[in-house]
Design a protein around this motif. Sequence first.
Motif, short mmCIF file in Angstrom:
data_model
loop_
_atom_site.label_atom_id
_atom_site.label_comp_id
_atom_site.label_asym_id
_atom_site.label_seq_id
_atom_site.Cartn_x
_atom_site.Cartn_y
_atom_site.Cartn_z
N VAL A 21 0.84 -1.20 0.00
CA VAL A 21 0.00 0.00 0.00
C VAL A 21 0.87 1.25 0.00
N ASP A 22 1.96 1.25 0.77
CA ASP A 22 2.87 2.40 0.75
C ASP A 22 3.38 2.67 -0.66
N HIS A 23 3.75 1.61 -1.37
CA HIS A 23 4.25 1.76 -2.75
C HIS A 23 3.14 2.26 -3.69
N ILE A 24 1.95 1.74 -3.50
CA ILE A 24 0.83 2.19 -4.33
C ILE A 24 0.54 3.67 -4.08
N VAL A 25 0.52 4.06 -2.82
CA VAL A 25 0.25 5.46 -2.48
C VAL A 25 1.32 6.36 -3.09
N GLU A 26 2.59 5.96 -2.96
CA GLU A 26 3.67 6.75 -3.57
C GLU A 26 3.49 6.87 -5.07
N LYS A 45 -7.46 11.97 -3.16
CA LYS A 45 -6.62 12.22 -1.98
C LYS A 45 -7.17 11.45 -0.77
N ASN A 46 -8.48 11.47 -0.61
CA ASN A 46 -9.10 10.72 0.49
C ASN A 46 -8.91 9.22 0.33
N ASN A 47 -9.04 8.72 -0.92
CA ASN A 47 -8.84 7.29 -1.16
C ASN A 47 -7.46 6.84 -0.70
N ILE A 48 -6.44 7.58 -1.07
CA ILE A 48 -5.09 7.14 -0.70
C ILE A 48 -4.84 7.32 0.80
N SER A 49 -5.46 8.32 1.39
CA SER A 49 -5.35 8.50 2.83
C SER A 49 -6.01 7.33 3.57
N MET A 51 -6.49 4.36 2.36
CA MET A 51 -5.69 3.16 2.10
C MET A 51 -4.55 3.05 3.10
N ARG A 52 -3.86 4.13 3.26
CA ARG A 52 -2.72 4.13 4.19
C ARG A 52 -3.20 3.82 5.62
N GLU A 53 -4.28 4.47 6.03
CA GLU A 53 -4.82 4.26 7.38
C GLU A 53 -5.25 2.80 7.58
N ASN A 54 -5.99 2.26 6.62
CA ASN A 54 -6.46 0.88 6.74
C ASN A 54 -5.30 -0.11 6.76
N SER A 55 -4.27 0.16 5.98
CA SER A 55 -3.12 -0.76 5.94
C SER A 55 -2.35 -0.75 7.26
N LEU A 56 -2.43 0.34 8.00
CA LEU A 56 -1.76 0.43 9.30
C LEU A 56 -2.61 -0.19 10.42
N ILE A 57 -3.91 -0.10 10.29
CA ILE A 57 -4.81 -0.65 11.30
C ILE A 57 -4.66 -2.17 11.40
N ILE A 58 -4.55 -2.84 10.26
CA ILE A 58 -4.58 -4.30 10.24
C ILE A 58 -3.47 -4.92 11.09
N PRO A 59 -2.19 -4.62 10.85
CA PRO A 59 -1.17 -5.25 11.70
C PRO A 59 -1.23 -4.80 13.16
N ALA A 60 -1.65 -3.56 13.38
CA ALA A 60 -1.75 -3.07 14.76
C ALA A 60 -2.80 -3.85 15.54
N LYS A 84 -12.94 -5.32 8.29
CA LYS A 84 -13.46 -4.07 7.71
C LYS A 84 -12.34 -3.31 6.99
N SER A 85 -11.19 -3.21 7.62
CA SER A 85 -10.07 -2.48 7.01
C SER A 85 -9.58 -3.16 5.74
N ALA A 86 -9.51 -4.48 5.76
CA ALA A 86 -9.06 -5.22 4.57
C ALA A 86 -10.06 -5.04 3.43
N ARG A 87 -11.33 -5.11 3.74
CA ARG A 87 -12.35 -4.93 2.69
C ARG A 87 -12.34 -3.51 2.16
N GLU A 88 -12.08 -2.55 3.03
CA GLU A 88 -12.02 -1.16 2.57
C GLU A 88 -10.81 -0.91 1.68
N LEU A 89 -9.73 -1.66 1.87
CA LEU A 89 -8.59 -1.53 0.96
C LEU A 89 -9.00 -1.86 -0.47
#
Length: 167
Positions: A21-26, A45-49, A51-60, A84-89
Amino acid sequence: MMKKWEKLPVFKKAMEIQKLVDHIVESVEKTDIDFEHDIEAEMLKNNISYMRENSLIIPAKIAGVADEDMLFDIKMENAAIIRKSARELITDARGIQMHGFKDVEYLDLLRNEIEEFRILFAEWVKTFDCWNYIIDRWGLFNPPGVNYDDIDPDDNIPFNPDDFEEF
């Protein structure tokens, strides 16, 4: 030394997704996409924001409930947030593609990684001890046969202060 949860296959896959996700956002941020309206740029801009948030929630959330002694309802609540976070990705990836991001192979790779994660996740959730619980009075995450309005057996333990000696 690695923490126990860092060794979990579901956690390792979550970290792979987070890096992807970090690479996709970049990549999206470096892409020039022409928009007819400012609102479209804001939506991307919201979509990529998200994405980044959801990708961080999952491992946490995985790390937060990896303790075997954690109560079932807490584990299940966090599992629901992870799902929910994975589906939102996936939804966020669709949004990025709809806004004109051309490198769809990255988005397809993300979809495939999330599908692999889904299987690891489902297997991980099966390891939760549903009998290590307190009654979930909200009624969402009780073990089979336990209802939100059941009497808690611990409430029926009589307490008599005279049974204890004073020191």
